[in-house]
Design an enzyme around this catalytic site. Structure first.
Site, PDB file in Angstrom:
ATOM      1  N   ASP A 342       1.046  -1.317  -0.054  1.00  0.00           N
ATOM      2  CA  ASP A 342      -0.012   0.031   0.059  1.00  0.00           C
ATOM      3  C   ASP A 342       1.104   1.265  -0.013  1.00  0.00           C
ATOM      4  O   ASP A 342       2.144   1.104   0.214  1.00  0.00           O
ATOM      5  CB  ASP A 342      -0.644   0.071   1.436  1.00  0.00           C
ATOM      6  CG  ASP A 342      -1.927  -1.002   1.495  1.00  0.00           C
ATOM      7  OD1 ASP A 342      -2.157  -1.559   0.489  1.00  0.00           O
ATOM      8  OD2 ASP A 342      -2.508  -1.115   2.576  1.00  0.00           O
ATOM      9  N   ASP A 647      -5.204  -3.718   4.695  1.00  0.00           N
ATOM     10  CA  ASP A 647      -5.637  -3.293   5.797  1.00  0.00           C
ATOM     11  C   ASP A 647      -7.273  -3.691   5.976  1.00  0.00           C
ATOM     12  O   ASP A 647      -7.859  -3.823   7.138  1.00  0.00           O
ATOM     13  CB  ASP A 647      -5.322  -1.881   6.384  1.00  0.00           C
ATOM     14  CG  ASP A 647      -5.471  -0.877   5.255  1.00  0.00           C
ATOM     15  OD1 ASP A 647      -6.516  -1.168   4.319  1.00  0.00           O
ATOM     16  OD2 ASP A 647      -4.833   0.251   5.116  1.00  0.00           O
ATOM     17  N   ASP A 651      -9.290  -6.742   1.747  1.00  0.00           N
ATOM     18  CA  ASP A 651      -8.289  -6.964   1.196  1.00  0.00           C
ATOM     19  C   ASP A 651      -7.967  -8.584   1.649  1.00  0.00           C
ATOM     20  O   ASP A 651      -7.071  -9.119   1.286  1.00  0.00           O
ATOM     21  CB  ASP A 651      -7.058  -6.105   2.262  1.00  0.00           C
ATOM     22  CG  ASP A 651      -7.031  -4.805   1.286  1.00  0.00           C
ATOM     23  OD1 ASP A 651      -7.623  -4.612   0.184  1.00  0.00           O
ATOM     24  OD2 ASP A 651      -6.684  -4.104   2.108  1.00  0.00           O
TER      25      ASP A 651
END
Ligand code: ATP
Length: 914
Positions: A342, A647, A651
């Site tokens: 990310d 997170d 996901d």
């Protein structure tokens, strides 16, 4: 009168007896003595003392006796014990005692080290305490889930793990995955209406059960049971059972050790037959020699040392903030070839600050420190802002504060901090800097309803009453999404000038700023609820754009460079705008020439095209969790071993699919953590790189332990086998072999479990996951080193005999030679690819020095102490005449292996490449 009192009491008793799911919400609150503002702190503390912490009773750990007994429960040890038994039956008490000593010593070391490893793993699991959002003293707070008490008001959001049994008071689109309890993996819909008292667990829609996962929606509920009193506590008092320390590699090695033992037994039987039948040994003598071979060759310490090596790796990772939830990841991490990460909070600091605000009436620059409400908002063009621009700014700031779930808090020590999403915290600070007090605004325009942010639709919306009885909605979200829904800019009737606004978005994003659009819409009078249709139907009025900065983490920049040097491709997969993602990617030094692929483009690609793109591109923007999943699959199809961060609740599939799923410890949802192999305590990209570094080190050490153990055992066994086959005097007796094994297996072999990383550990490409642990190279080493050991033993034996030494003296010299060779080989094996002939290599580590020191003392005792001379038929050696050749043999082994390493490096590099 009496009648009605009795009736009232009866009704009261009935209500008292009614289960929580059959009670109306208000009744449940009343019965728990709870209020909609939550418990007071003092009352919560009192209840905590009364009910105890909200945790399930820990599983009974294995008792020490059982753990000790388990040390003896493996085939290698059984073979040794059987040999000891037969040896004793034949009256060879000393041999039997030494075999037993080897077994017991080994078990004790295994027992102590595994106990420490288990403790460390327990402590690491304890680092993952879940948290819960509660209302206490009328304020939203985050507390450790263990502190929850009956009567607490808990707020749930998608991705949360329900922290206790809750009676729901409010629920919005709430669906909960109750597999942990009912085995049903499809999320069930929840509501607040009571159900029949006899409803089965799965149908109690107004309860949310501890341990289940929120799949979608938001809710508020009152705690009705905690700890062992919860449904989960009732069905399993065993939860959180201690996981055994095992990984595929350890299992593979255990199988290997078992097979090896069988091979050794077969070989021993053959040698026995040969010695007895062909060479004419007495049966008993032949048997004792063969016991020596078996004991020498069986790597009895190997399984325990490997387990310890893994455990040390897990502990080192935890010390660097990487918490492993599943142990096999300790070895997979070393093979990772692609890290998909990310952006926000992982590569960047997630310390957001609004830097720019753009409205139709003017653009502003925003300044101020951190999340403090003080600072300045000044026109970007300089000079004074026009009254219209000021008014537009005020309306914009007001909207930014209303469509917002965060709160700012001043801590006397650490200053201003955010409770909630840092980006929303930055918007609150911006509103305050623009002169709008967020708390006052929230009181003036209380929230009637909300659509929570969801990474899939990329906006959030709230509904508020207007002063005149009407209502208005505020929507904030990704600019492309919102601009497409806006009919005009606030304050103007003309249609929205889309290209002009898009250009403004691009300009902010190109500086690496995260851009957010905020819009509003008037709602019909009396509107009390907000549906996605109200937003997505379009016709919004754009209030403006904000640009937020979120600087990259310094350590992430260094870690990206480390990963690239280690042949690991780093790919950013972010929900953010393409231009923002590209700018940050350049700042942290990602490869791929700054090319960005967006989620939309991913959708248009077929599998084959996606594989090409996934391989070549390093930045993926506006990607949703589904795209993450497709990208992992595409990369895996290309042969990559993928670590993937995440997170959110959505996901989870991508995290499960990746070889190493990595969840964020701070901002990650419980759902993501449950799906992940590893949790980052600090949400930091650099921690992933550190974990890979440790993973590679562990794998190296496993290889070193094996590469040391097999040839040393092989060398001892080969020496005896050769003597029997050639029909010459045994250069050492079986009991002397047993002594060597007892002394060196633990003192030398175990030290390799503690080896630090080699300097080049992050400068070589990832290992090929298909490469077997017992590679051709290892086989070659076993043969080479075993042979060199044998030559050394026979060489020294001949030398001492030639000088006129007795058989006993020659055998004592051979025992010392083998031990010296084992020490020399230990130093050689510590560096697999590099030369060991450096200061660093010579100095060793503390465990190595302690191990070698112990072995040297024991050998001196073996050679010179009369009691040991009696037991092992050893004789004193001449320190010069015997000692020097023995040391020279060690030096020669080290030298030969250095030459071998050098040749192999040349060979691997290939002509013209190295
Ligand atoms: P990363 O995946 O790197 O963490 P991200 O945080 O930008 O990136 P998301 O959380 O999926 O990814 O957000 C995607 C976009 O949705 C953001 O760029 C922003 O435009 C918008 N967004 C994020 N959070 C909110 C929010 N609370 N309210 C409204 N819009 C939001």
């Amino acid at each position: 009168m009496r009648d009605s009192t009795e009736r009232g009491e009866a009704a009261g008793r009935a209500a008292q007896a009614a289960p929580w799911h059959a009670l109306p919400a208000e009744e449940a609150l009343r019965r728990l003595g709870a209020s909609p503002a939550g418990l007071e702190g003092a009352e919560a503390a009192r209840r905590l003392a009364e009910h105890g912490p909200n945790r399930l009773p820990a599983a009974q750990p294995r008792g020490p006796l059982r753990r000790l007994a388990e040390q003896f429960n493996n085939l290698l040890i059984h073979v040794l014990l059987a040999s000891a038994l037969i040896t004793a039956a034949l009256g060879h008490w000393l041999d039997a005692a030494v075999i037993l000593a080897v077994v017991v010593l080994n078990a004790i070391v295994g027992f102590i080290q595994e106990g420490r490893a288990e403790q460390a793993l327990d402590a690491i699991r304890g680092m993952l305490t879940p948290h819960a959002s509660v209302l206490r003293d009328g304020r939203r707070r985050t507390v450790e889930a263990t502190e929850l008490v009956p009567g607490d008001l808990v707020l749930l959001a998608a991705g949360d793990k329900v922290p206790a049994d809750l009676r729901l008071l409010r629920a919005r689109g709430l669906r909960v995955e109750e597999a942990a309890l009912t085995g049903e993996s499809v999320p069930v819909e929840k509501s607040v209406e009571p159900v029949a008292a006899g409803a089965p667990l799965g149908d109690r829609a107004c309860l949310a059960f501890s341990g289940t996962l929120v799949a979608t929606g938001q809710a508020e509920g009152v705690v009705v049971a905690t700890g062992a009193a919860t449904e989960l506590g009732r069905i399993s008092a065993m939860l959180g059972a201690v996981e055994p320390l095992t990984t595929p590699l350890l299992r593979q090695m255990n199988i290997f050790a078992r097979r090896l033992t069988l091979v050794i037994l077969a070989l021993s039987a053959a040698v026995f037959a040969f010695a007895w039948l062909v060479r004419g040994y007495a049966a008993e003598e032949a048997f004792m020699a063969v016991v020596g071979i078996a004991v020498a060759a069986i790597p009895e310490g190997l399984p325990a040392v490997l387990t310890i090596t893994m455990a040390i790796g897990v502990r080192r990772m935890a010390a660097r903030n990487a918490i492993l939830r599943r142990l096999p990841a300790v070895e997979t991490l070393g093979a990772v070839s692609v890290i998909c990460t990310d952006k926000t909070g992982t590569l960047t600091r997630n310390e957001m600050a609004v830097a720019a605000a753009v409205t139709a009436a003017g653009s502003f620059e925003v300044s101020g420190a951190g999340y403090a409400p003080h600072g300045a908002v000044a026109p970007a063009a300089g000079g004074e802002a026009s009254p219209e621009a000021r008014a537009a700014l005020a309306g914009f700031a007001c909207a930014a504060a209303l469509c917002n779930d965060a709160a700012l808090r001043e801590d006397p020590d650490s200053g201003w901090a955010v409770e909630g999403d840092p980006m929303e915290g930055a918007l609150l600070a911006f509103a305050a800097r623009a002169g709008e007090e967020p708390e006052a605004l929230r009181r003036r325009f209380p929230r009637l309803d909300a659509i929570p942010f969801d990474a899939r639709h990329r906006y959030m919306a709230t509904l508020h009453p207007d002063g005149d009885g009407a209502a208005f909605a505020v929507v904030k979200g990704a600019p492309e999404r919102l601009l497409a829904l806006c009919a005009c800019a606030h304050g103007g009737d003309a249609a929205l000038d889309l290209p002009a606004w898009q250009a403004r978005v691009e300009a902010l994003a190109a500086q690496g700023q995260r851009v957010l659009a905020i819009a509003t819409r008037r709602m019909p009078a009396g509107a009390r609820a907000l549906a996605p249709g109200d937003v997505e139907a379009g016709g919004l009025e754009l209030l403006g754009l904000v640009g937020l900065i979120d600087p990259p983490r310094e350590e992430a920049i260094a870690a990206v460079a480390d990963c690239q040097a280690a042949g690991i491709r780093v790919k950013m997969i972010t929900g953010d705008h393409a231009a923002t993602a590209g700018a940050i990617a350049r700042q942290v030094g990602l490869q791929g020439g700054g090319a960005v692929v967006t989620g939309q483009e991913i959708e248009a690609l077929d599998e084959a095209a996606l594989r090409d793109r996934a391989r070549e591109t390093d930045v993926f923007a506006r990607a949703s969790p589904e795209h993450k999943l497709r990208l992992v699959e595409a990369l895996q199809a290309e042969g990559a071993v993928v670590a993937m961060t995440g997170d959110g609740v959505n996901d989870a599939p991508a995290l499960k699919r990746a070889e190493v799923g990595v969840a964020m410890g701070r901002k990650g949802t419980e759902a993501a953590k449950e799906a992940a192999e590893m949790v980052l305590a600090d949400d930091n990209f650099a921690t992933i790189a550190a974990a890979v570094h440790e993973g590679r080190t562990v794998y190296d050490n496993v290889q070193k332990v094996i590469a040391w153990t097999l040839p040393t055992n092989g060398g001892e066994a080969l020496t005896i086998i050769a003597a029997i086959l050639l029909g010459v005097t045994l250069p050492l007796t079986p009991v002397q072999i047993l002594w060597i094994n007892m002394v060196t297996a633990v003192a030398l072999g175990l030290t390799l479990a503690f080896e630090p990383a080699e300097p080049d550990v992050m400068r070589r490409p990832p290992r090929d996951p298909r490469e077997p642990l017992l590679s051709g190279f290892l086989l070659w080493r076993v043969i080479l080193v075993s042979t060199l050991f044998m030559l050394g033993a026979f060489g020294i034996f001949a030398l001492v005999e030639a000088r006129g030494g007795t058989l006993e003296t020659a055998r004592t010299a051979v025992v010392n030679t083998i031990v010296v060779l084992e020490i020399a080989y230990l130093f050689s094996v510590r560096y697999q690819r590099m030369t060991s002939l450096t200061w660093r290599g010579a100095l060793g580590t503390r465990p190595v020095l302690i191990g070698v020191g112990t072995v040297v003392l024991l050998q001196l005792a073996f050679t010179y102490a009369p009691p040991l001379q009696m037991l092992f038929a050893s004789r004193p050696l001449d320190p010069i005449a015997d000692g020097l050749p023995i040391l020279a043999a060690g030096a020669a082994l080290l030298g030969l292996l250095e030459i071998e390493k050098h040749l192999r490096r040349r060979l691997v590099a290939g002509p013209g490449r190295g």
